[in-house]
Design an enzyme around this catalytic site. Structure first.
Site, PDB file in Angstrom:
ATOM      1  CG  HIS A 127     -32.901  28.517  -1.565  1.00 32.65           C
ATOM      2  ND1 HIS A 127     -32.268  27.330  -2.026  1.00 32.65           N
ATOM      3  CD2 HIS A 127     -31.809  29.335  -2.104  1.00 32.65           C
ATOM      4  CE1 HIS A 127     -31.342  27.386  -2.774  1.00 32.65           C
ATOM      5  NE2 HIS A 127     -31.070  28.670  -2.408  1.00 32.65           N
ATOM      6  CB  SER A 131     -28.689  28.417  -4.761  1.00 29.49           C
ATOM      7  OG  SER A 131     -27.965  28.994  -3.793  1.00 29.49           O
ATOM      8  CG  ASP A 185     -33.828  24.678  -1.679  1.00 31.65           C
ATOM      9  OD1 ASP A 185     -34.132  25.269  -0.586  1.00 31.65           O
ATOM     10  OD2 ASP A 185     -32.878  24.676  -2.427  1.00 31.65           O
TER      11      ASP A 185
END
Ligand SMILES: *[C@@H]1O[C@H](CO)[C@@H](O)[C@H](O)[C@H]1NC(C)=O
Ligand SMILES: *[C@@H]1O[C@H](CO)[C@@H](O)[C@H](O)[C@H]1NC(C)=O
Ligand SMILES: *[C@@H]1O[C@H](CO)[C@@H](O)[C@H](O)[C@H]1NC(C)=O
Ligand SMILES: *[C@@H]1O[C@H](CO)[C@@H](O)[C@H](O)[C@H]1NC(C)=O
Ligand SMILES: *[C@@H]1O[C@H](CO)[C@@H](O)[C@H](O)[C@H]1NC(C)=O
Ligand SMILES: [Ca+2]
Ligand SMILES: [Ca+2]
Length: 573
Positions: A142, A318, A101
């Site tokens: 994230h 996600s 990520d």
């Protein structure tokens, strides 16, 4: 007192493996115990209030995806059933999950103790420190949020608790550079495959509803090497988010999510519906959870955030992939021998419909009785069910690949006049590569169209299971490229006998009349020659019955019957 298994030819007589299992057990319960009149007490479903998990972490009770008691207007019981896995002692010990990520805040007090620095790397800036790049809007939060879902420490009074809270998490920073390259992707998914067990990816081609793209040469090779050589040959586990393109996109146009080598995960919200950004497609294997549609600020995914913070608002598919990675870590702790294919089989067998529902895409049963949904795959992952089955699991038999047939002549397609093609196949019977029990099926299609987005393609198996291989994508206005040998994949025919007639239907949906030409349909079957698990279940219980430890056996059978009943009931209603 002898067990009788022989008279039942389960494949021929009964449609569903659960049903087979159940009836086999009833046969034995009857044969073995009935005359002696044991009492049978029906044990109830897991009662939310009886779950004895006491964590000091302030966000733990907000983590409805772990234990759903109805927080944030959610549906009680709609969760990953991690409590059962934890109570059996599985917390991810000895398993490493990599988050591919935008980096991980590895100094975060809830992540630091579980951070595996040796297995981490920064491919965005080529150094061993995958710390997220600072931006004012915390854009690069994230990876840190995903890491907390998997491996946040438990009982430390900080944030919440990871699904596999004693697992190790590695950071692979690879999303934060101006352009993605094949080399960065390939390096990331092949980083330390003997140390990293599970790779979690929440990225892919642009979810704009008009992209058709997948892994390039190096990345494809890296994935193939991963499943064949990773984890000492048992195979790296690649977990993939199915995509955030909503109903305008189709994850079968995303070659990462639709790969056989990845486990593609969709998300549900806390009332059992799909999230509005979720993509659907026939390659999705199972589902986990993401944030609610409701405005309730606590309906999001609670996890760790940048710079030592916590958040209640992680979202998107996600958020779903790392939850699955966490559940798979629990399964790997229960049985480190699981191969990449075992993990997919376990997901198919133990995922639950639970209370997932959709107005358009109903739950259906495939030819061997497995219940699936076009949006949710085989349902929500069940950590408790998964570790229990993993513990007793025997590796599935060898996998074979059969080109079942191919249509190569051009065929015209027109609005209002769909094309219907058939392939009759023996599934390579009589040859070394005979496939009798399906795992994945691919329809490799070359087609062009005056408007690609208006194409839709369905395929029906000989046992009558229809997979929607491609749905309408209203934003895709391509009129030149079409699909060039594109492998549309379905998991819906899992366990079926592929011999017989496969039917492909290609048509147009949309306002304007369209035309196109289908130039190729090649049917590829992947699976085993011998029965993957019915034999092993029968064998297990045969040997246990032979031991004649009655009390233990009674309890075990009782539980097994109840489990099977429950799963049948929950899949029936
Ligand atoms: C849970 O832990 C807290 C703090 O350690 C303690 O005060 C409480 O009594 C515990 N509750 C249960 C049900 O064990
Ligand atoms: C994040 O944590 C820092 C340090 O504890 C704190 O100063 C800051 O206010 C927090 N930010 C947010 C948005 O909560
Ligand atoms: C894993 O495989 C090894 C070697 O085949 C075997 O000894 C061991 O019992 C297996 N473990 C489990 C949990 O199945
Ligand atoms: C599709 O391919 C056929 C045959 O190659 C060609 O005649 C036709 O013009 C193409 N149609 C589109 C929409 O590209
Ligand atoms: C494919 O199946 C869907 C859902 O059942 C249906 O709406 C659509 O018309 C079918 N398309 C073709 C080409 O048969
Ligand atoms: Ca914590
Ligand atoms: Ca997509």
């Amino acid at each position: 007192m002898r067990a009788r298994f022989a008279p039942i030819h389960v494949h021929d007589v009964l449609p569903s493996w659960q049903l087979c299992f159940l009836i086999l057990l009833f046969v034995n319960v009857k044969n073995v115990f009935e005359q002696e009149g044991f009492s049978r007490q029906k044990r109830g479903y897991r009662n939310i209030n009886d779950i004895e998990v006491n964590m000091s972490d302030p966000l733990f009770t907000k983590q409805w995806y772990l234990i759903n008691t109805g927080q944030a207007d959610g549906t009680p019981g709609l969760d990953l059933n991690v409590a059962e896995a934890w109570q059996l002692g599985y917390t991810g010990k000895g398993v490493t999950i990599a988050i591919m990520d935008d980096g991980i805040d590895y100094l975060h007090p809830d992540l630091a103790s579980n951070y595996n620095a040796d297995a981490s790397y920064d491919f965005s800036s080529n150094d061993p420190f995958p710390f997220p790049r600072y931006t004012d809007d915390w854009f690069n939060s994230h990876g840190t949020r995903c890491a907390g879902e998997v491996s946040a420490a438990a009982n430390n009074n900080i944030c919440g608790v990871g699904v596999a809270y004693n697992s190790k998490v590695a950071g692979i920073r690879m999303l934060d550079q101006p352009f993605m390259t094949d080399i960065i992707e390939a390096s990331s998914i092949s980083h330390m495959p003997q140390v990293i067990d599970i790779y979690s990816a929440s990225w892919g081609p642009t979810d704009d509803g008009k992209t058709v793209d997948g892994p390039r040469e190096l990345t494809l090779q890296a994935m193939a090497d991963g499943v064949n050589k990773g984890r000492g040959g048992k195979g790296s586990i690649y977990v993939w988010a199915s995509g955030d393109g909503g109903s305008y996109d189709d994850c079968n146009c995303d070659g990462y999510a639709s790969s056989m080598w990845t486990i593609s995960i969709n998300s549900a919200i806390n009332d059992g519906r799909t999230a509005l950004y979720d993509e659907s497609c026939s390659s999705t294997l199972a589902s986990t959870f993401s944030n609610g549609r409701k405005r309730n600020p606590e309906a999001g995914v609670a996890t760790t955030d940048l710079y030592g913070n916590c958040t209640l608002r992680h979202s998107g598919t996600s958020a779903a992939a790392p939850e699955a990675a966490g559940v798979f870590a629990l399964a790997l702790e229960a049985n480190p021998n699981l191969t990449w294919r075992d993990m997919q089989h376990l997901s198919v067998l133990t995922s639950k419909r639970n209370q997932l529902h959709d107005e358009v895409h109903q739950w259906r049963r495939n030819g061997v009785g497995l219940e699936f949904n076009h949006l949710f795959g085989y349902g929500v992952l069940d950590a408790g069910g998964m570790v229990k089955m993993a513990k007793e699991w025997k590796t599935v038999p060898e996998r074979f690949h059969c080109v079942a047939g191919s249509v190569q002549e051009p065929h015209k397609i027109q609005s209002g006049n769909k094309l219907v093609l058939a392939i009759d196949t023996e599934a390579c019977q009589g040859k070394d590569n005979f496939v009798r029990y399906l795992e994945h099926v691919q329809a490799v299609v070359t087609v062009n169209a005056s408007r690609r987005g208006d194409l839709n393609i369905n395929m029906t198996s000989p046992m009558g299971t229809k997979s929607i291989l491609l749905s309408r994508r209203p934003r895709d206005d391509d009129s030149k490229v079409g699909f060039d040998k594109w492998p549309f994949m379905t998991t819906h025919t899992w366990g079926e006998d592929p011999r017989g007639t496969w039917v492909l239907e290609v048509g147009f949906q949309g306002e304007e009349p369209q035309r196109g030409v289908l130039k190729e349909w090649t049917l590829m079957l992947h699976g085993t020659q011998s029965a993957p698990y019915i034999d092993q279940i029968v064998r297990d219980y045969q040997s246990k019955l032979a031991m004649s430890k009655k009390e233990e056996l009674e309890e075990e059978l009782d539980e097994a019957v109840e489990r099977s009943l429950k799963s049948l009931l929950s899949k029936n209603n």
